[in-house]
Design a protein around this motif. Structure first.
Motif, PDB file in Angstrom:
ATOM      1  N   MET A 194      -7.167  -5.458  -9.398  1.00 22.67           N
ATOM      2  CA  MET A 194      -6.132  -5.525 -10.422  1.00 22.67           C
ATOM      3  C   MET A 194      -4.816  -6.008  -9.821  1.00 22.67           C
ATOM      4  O   MET A 194      -4.120  -6.839 -10.397  1.00 22.67           O
ATOM      5  N   ARG A 195      -4.490  -5.525  -8.636  1.00 18.50           N
ATOM      6  CA  ARG A 195      -3.249  -5.947  -7.985  1.00 18.50           C
ATOM      7  C   ARG A 195      -3.292  -7.441  -7.685  1.00 18.50           C
ATOM      8  O   ARG A 195      -2.322  -8.166  -7.895  1.00 18.50           O
ATOM      9  N   PRO A 200       7.364 -16.224 -20.639  1.00 16.97           N
ATOM     10  CA  PRO A 200       8.255 -17.149 -19.928  1.00 16.97           C
ATOM     11  C   PRO A 200       7.741 -17.465 -18.529  1.00 16.97           C
ATOM     12  O   PRO A 200       7.126 -16.620 -17.880  1.00 16.97           O
ATOM     13  N   THR A 201       7.997 -18.682 -18.076  1.00 21.31           N
ATOM     14  CA  THR A 201       7.523 -19.098 -16.757  1.00 21.31           C
ATOM     15  C   THR A 201       8.256 -18.376 -15.641  1.00 21.31           C
ATOM     16  O   THR A 201       7.785 -18.350 -14.514  1.00 21.31           O
ATOM     17  N   TYR A 202       9.406 -17.800 -15.914  1.00 22.43           N
ATOM     18  CA  TYR A 202      10.184 -17.097 -14.884  1.00 22.43           C
ATOM     19  C   TYR A 202       9.855 -15.601 -14.846  1.00 22.43           C
ATOM     20  O   TYR A 202      10.528 -14.828 -14.179  1.00 22.43           O
ATOM     21  N   ALA A 203       8.840 -15.171 -15.562  1.00 23.00           N
ATOM     22  CA  ALA A 203       8.475 -13.749 -15.606  1.00 23.00           C
ATOM     23  C   ALA A 203       8.131 -13.246 -14.209  1.00 23.00           C
ATOM     24  O   ALA A 203       7.532 -13.958 -13.411  1.00 23.00           O
ATOM     25  N   GLN A 204       8.519 -12.030 -13.954  1.00 22.27           N
ATOM     26  CA  GLN A 204       8.242 -11.381 -12.673  1.00 22.27           C
ATOM     27  C   GLN A 204       7.176 -10.308 -12.877  1.00 22.27           C
ATOM     28  O   GLN A 204       7.185  -9.605 -13.878  1.00 22.27           O
ATOM     29  N   GLY A 205       6.302 -10.142 -11.929  1.00 24.51           N
ATOM     30  CA  GLY A 205       5.235  -9.157 -12.033  1.00 24.51           C
ATOM     31  C   GLY A 205       5.563  -7.820 -11.396  1.00 24.51           C
ATOM     32  O   GLY A 205       4.686  -6.977 -11.261  1.00 24.51           O
ATOM     33  N   ALA A 206       6.822  -7.604 -11.013  1.00 24.68           N
ATOM     34  CA  ALA A 206       7.186  -6.403 -10.252  1.00 24.68           C
ATOM     35  C   ALA A 206       6.814  -5.107 -10.971  1.00 24.68           C
ATOM     36  O   ALA A 206       6.297  -4.177 -10.338  1.00 24.68           O
ATOM     37  N   LEU A 207       7.061  -5.009 -12.272  1.00 17.94           N
ATOM     38  CA  LEU A 207       6.741  -3.766 -12.991  1.00 17.94           C
ATOM     39  C   LEU A 207       5.254  -3.477 -12.965  1.00 17.94           C
ATOM     40  O   LEU A 207       4.831  -2.332 -12.756  1.00 17.94           O
ATOM     41  N   ARG A 214      -4.327  -9.937 -24.653  1.00 18.48           N
ATOM     42  CA  ARG A 214      -4.617  -9.663 -26.052  1.00 18.48           C
ATOM     43  C   ARG A 214      -4.135  -8.273 -26.479  1.00 18.48           C
ATOM     44  O   ARG A 214      -3.502  -8.120 -27.506  1.00 18.48           O
ATOM     45  N   ALA A 215      -4.448  -7.277 -25.689  1.00 20.42           N
ATOM     46  CA  ALA A 215      -4.107  -5.903 -26.077  1.00 20.42           C
ATOM     47  C   ALA A 215      -2.774  -5.435 -25.496  1.00 20.42           C
ATOM     48  O   ALA A 215      -2.255  -4.414 -25.908  1.00 20.42           O
ATOM     49  N   GLN A 216      -2.245  -6.160 -24.517  1.00 18.73           N
ATOM     50  CA  GLN A 216      -0.966  -5.842 -23.867  1.00 18.73           C
ATOM     51  C   GLN A 216      -0.968  -4.449 -23.246  1.00 18.73           C
ATOM     52  O   GLN A 216      -0.004  -3.703 -23.336  1.00 18.73           O
ATOM     53  N   TYR A 217      -2.090  -4.117 -22.593  1.00 17.85           N
ATOM     54  CA  TYR A 217      -2.211  -2.835 -21.918  1.00 17.85           C
ATOM     55  C   TYR A 217      -1.406  -2.829 -20.627  1.00 17.85           C
ATOM     56  O   TYR A 217      -1.351  -3.826 -19.917  1.00 17.85           O
ATOM     57  N   ARG A 218      -0.824  -1.677 -20.328  1.00 14.65           N
ATOM     58  CA  ARG A 218      -0.184  -1.465 -19.035  1.00 14.65           C
ATOM     59  C   ARG A 218      -1.297  -1.290 -17.995  1.00 14.65           C
ATOM     60  O   ARG A 218      -2.440  -0.969 -18.349  1.00 14.65           O
ATOM     61  N   PRO A 219      -0.984  -1.448 -16.715  1.00 10.48           N
ATOM     62  CA  PRO A 219      -2.026  -1.291 -15.688  1.00 10.48           C
ATOM     63  C   PRO A 219      -2.739   0.055 -15.728  1.00 10.48           C
ATOM     64  O   PRO A 219      -3.949   0.110 -15.512  1.00 10.48           O
ATOM     65  N   SER A 220      -2.024   1.133 -16.007  1.00 10.07           N
ATOM     66  CA  SER A 220      -2.676   2.449 -16.008  1.00 10.07           C
ATOM     67  C   SER A 220      -3.754   2.538 -17.098  1.00 10.07           C
ATOM     68  O   SER A 220      -4.827   3.091 -16.869  1.00 10.07           O
ATOM     69  N   LYS A 221      -3.485   1.967 -18.263  1.00  5.70           N
ATOM     70  CA  LYS A 221      -4.500   1.991 -19.330  1.00  5.70           C
ATOM     71  C   LYS A 221      -5.661   1.060 -18.989  1.00  5.70           C
ATOM     72  O   LYS A 221      -6.826   1.416 -19.176  1.00  5.70           O
ATOM     73  N   VAL A 225       0.594  -0.554 -10.342  1.00  9.01           N
ATOM     74  CA  VAL A 225      -0.698  -0.585  -9.637  1.00  9.01           C
ATOM     75  C   VAL A 225      -0.557   0.067  -8.267  1.00  9.01           C
ATOM     76  O   VAL A 225      -1.429   0.835  -7.838  1.00  9.01           O
ATOM     77  N   ASP A 226       0.560  -0.214  -7.564  1.00 10.08           N
ATOM     78  CA  ASP A 226       0.783   0.416  -6.257  1.00 10.08           C
ATOM     79  C   ASP A 226       0.857   1.932  -6.373  1.00 10.08           C
ATOM     80  O   ASP A 226       0.343   2.657  -5.519  1.00 10.08           O
ATOM     81  N   ALA A 227       1.502   2.432  -7.426  1.00 11.65           N
ATOM     82  CA  ALA A 227       1.578   3.886  -7.650  1.00 11.65           C
ATOM     83  C   ALA A 227       0.187   4.464  -7.895  1.00 11.65           C
ATOM     84  O   ALA A 227      -0.140   5.548  -7.397  1.00 11.65           O
ATOM     85  N   LEU A 228      -0.644   3.744  -8.654  1.00 10.33           N
ATOM     86  CA  LEU A 228      -2.021   4.198  -8.886  1.00 10.33           C
ATOM     87  C   LEU A 228      -2.819   4.201  -7.588  1.00 10.33           C
ATOM     88  O   LEU A 228      -3.582   5.124  -7.317  1.00 10.33           O
ATOM     89  N   LEU A 229      -2.632   3.165  -6.775  1.00 10.63           N
ATOM     90  CA  LEU A 229      -3.324   3.097  -5.473  1.00 10.63           C
ATOM     91  C   LEU A 229      -2.896   4.260  -4.581  1.00 10.63           C
ATOM     92  O   LEU A 229      -3.727   4.869  -3.915  1.00 10.63           O
ATOM     93  N   ALA A 230      -1.594   4.565  -4.583  1.00 10.24           N
ATOM     94  CA  ALA A 230      -1.102   5.685  -3.774  1.00 10.24           C
ATOM     95  C   ALA A 230      -1.678   7.002  -4.267  1.00 10.24           C
ATOM     96  O   ALA A 230      -2.051   7.865  -3.461  1.00 10.24           O
ATOM     97  N   ARG A 231      -1.780   7.151  -5.575  1.00 11.83           N
ATOM     98  CA  ARG A 231      -2.313   8.382  -6.147  1.00 11.83           C
ATOM     99  C   ARG A 231      -3.778   8.579  -5.764  1.00 11.83           C
ATOM    100  O   ARG A 231      -4.174   9.669  -5.376  1.00 11.83           O
ATOM    101  N   ILE A 232      -4.590   7.518  -5.875  1.00 13.68           N
ATOM    102  CA  ILE A 232      -6.004   7.705  -5.514  1.00 13.68           C
ATOM    103  C   ILE A 232      -6.153   7.845  -4.003  1.00 13.68           C
ATOM    104  O   ILE A 232      -7.060   8.514  -3.535  1.00 13.68           O
TER     105      ILE A 232
END
Length: 120
Positions: free
Chosen positions: A59-60, A96-103, A30-37, A108-115
């Motif tokens: 979240m991951r 789209p059904t071919y969407a990739q979740g890499a971004l 609904r809000a289209q928030y990025r993982p950091s937000k 999320v991985d960067a946030l995990l590394a930071r904490i």
């Protein structure tokens, strides 16, 4: 767990409590928030009940499972629309059904590394 669920098959069945999963899907769709937000807001909403590491692990798993199962949306029967966050193609959900979740997963991985670095 369905046998086609690759995350469950690989042992990533760290499913968040329902209220946390709902929080993530609402912010994503609904809000289209990025993982950091979403993470900052989840800290405020669930910080007294859950650690930062738990929230990010959940979240991951959420993003991984969400993107991994998009191809199955076409096989599902029409379901109820809840608020403005329906997943039915006929209701305007245009991911789209071919969407990739890499971004999302990379963020999320960067946030995990930071904490992780903050804890040491």
């Amino acid at each position: 767990m369905p046998e086609h669920d690759h995350y469950a098959a690989r042992g990533f069945a760290d499913i968040a409590p329902t209220e946390v999963e709902d929080f993530f899907i609402d912010g994503f769709l609904r809000a289209q928030y990025r993982p950091s937000k979403s993470f900052r807001l989840a800290q405020r909403a669930f910080g007294t009940k859950c650690s930062d590491h738990e929230l990010l692990t959940w979240m991951r798993t959420f993003y991984g499972r969400f993107f991994a199962t998009q191809f199955m949306r076409h096989d599902l029967p029409d379901g109820p629309r809840i608020g403005s966050a329906g997943l039915d193609l006929r209701d305007g959900f245009m991911m789209p059904t071919y969407a990739q979740g890499a971004l999302w997963l990379d963020e999320v991985d960067a946030l995990l590394a930071r904490i992780g670095n903050m804890e040491h």
